[in-house]
Enzyme design. Sequence first.
Site, mmCIF file in Angstrom:
data_model
loop_
_atom_site.group_PDB
_atom_site.id
_atom_site.type_symbol
_atom_site.label_atom_id
_atom_site.label_comp_id
_atom_site.label_asym_id
_atom_site.label_seq_id
_atom_site.Cartn_x
_atom_site.Cartn_y
_atom_site.Cartn_z
ATOM 1 N N GLU A 198 0.552 8.157 2.993
ATOM 2 C CA GLU A 198 1.054 7.183 2.013
ATOM 3 C C GLU A 198 0.501 5.806 2.340
ATOM 4 O OE1 GLU A 198 5.372 6.833 1.778
ATOM 5 O OE2 GLU A 198 5.137 4.848 0.893
ATOM 6 N N ARG A 242 0.429 -2.820 -0.727
ATOM 7 C CA ARG A 242 0.995 -4.097 -0.262
ATOM 8 C C ARG A 242 -0.072 -5.079 0.167
ATOM 9 N NH1 ARG A 242 6.084 -2.128 3.525
ATOM 10 N NH2 ARG A 242 6.729 -0.524 2.056
ATOM 11 N N THR A 257 4.752 2.111 -2.278
ATOM 12 C CA THR A 257 5.139 0.831 -2.868
ATOM 13 C C THR A 257 4.676 0.753 -4.329
ATOM 14 O OG1 THR A 257 4.688 -0.057 -0.640
ATOM 15 C CG2 THR A 257 5.386 -1.623 -2.278
ATOM 16 N N LYS A 259 13.049 10.204 -2.462
ATOM 17 C CA LYS A 259 13.030 9.404 -1.245
ATOM 18 C C LYS A 259 14.369 8.669 -1.140
ATOM 19 C CE LYS A 259 10.794 5.057 0.046
ATOM 20 N NZ LYS A 259 9.549 4.276 0.077
HETATM 21 C C1 3PG Z 1 8.692 0.458 4.384
HETATM 22 O O1 3PG Z 1 9.280 -0.047 3.463
HETATM 23 O O2 3PG Z 1 7.793 -0.116 4.984
HETATM 24 C C2 3PG Z 1 9.030 1.866 4.699
HETATM 25 O O3 3PG Z 1 10.296 2.170 4.262
HETATM 26 C C3 3PG Z 1 8.885 2.143 6.141
HETATM 27 O O4 3PG Z 1 9.899 1.558 6.813
HETATM 28 P P1 3PG Z 1 9.873 1.554 8.414
HETATM 29 O O5 3PG Z 1 8.906 0.504 8.830
HETATM 30 O O6 3PG Z 1 11.294 1.220 8.774
HETATM 31 O O7 3PG Z 1 9.456 2.939 8.863
#
Ligand code: 3PG
Length: 218
Positions: A50, A54, A78, A138
């Site tokens: 994934e 971002r 995202t 999710k």
């Molecule tokens: C995020 O939003 O970056 C993901 O949910 C991953 O979260 P984490 O860094 O707590 O694993």
Amino acid sequence: MALNSPKELAFTALQVMQDAPVIPVIVLDDVAHAVPMARALLAGGIRMLEVTLRTPQALACMEAIAKQVPHAVVGAGTVRSAADVKAAASAGAKFAVSPGYTFSLGQACRDQGISLLPGVATGSEIMMAQEDGYTDLKFFPAIQAGGPAMLKAWGGPFFDVQFCPTGGVTPQNALEFLSLSNVACVGGSWLVPADALAQGDWERIEKLAREACQLKLR
Ligand code: 3PG
């Protein structure tokens, strides 16, 4: 059932979730990192990747992985809009992961023929996603929104839903999630630390992936 007939999917959301115990949540800001990072995760046993939308480089990173690491399956994280879905599909994404759910996001994924793992944090959101045919979801942000206790509670009314908890999941608490019957896998960013990327420490990423695969104790 989904609201319209989806194009044939390369992988269903459930297949994406069941491929390994962890879906790595990846943030890349240098296209040069994409291919060696994907190869390292693959060598460690993780192929569903994934890549989050971002950074300005995210789409180019997806494209590089899709073209140069054919055994990896690149997905977009995202994903928040129909435009994101179109861009990700054009870059070679085979699945999308979103922090929430909207009808238009689901429609865009069905139109593009890519599977969607929609984010939910409440019962109403689960029911809205289910209305549009989504039963593999999710749970985000997992720790902040109630953690394993929340998933146990949802197991009653939402007995037909499988979850991928993401957000605050760590190697230390992952097994607590994975031992639940309504958890197919977890998501987490710990497999691809920013400092390992910066240092080009692909061995460390491979080792983290290998260790993540060993979390399969159910
Ligand atoms: C995020 O939003 O970056 C993901 O949910 C991953 O979260 P984490 O860094 O707590 O694993």
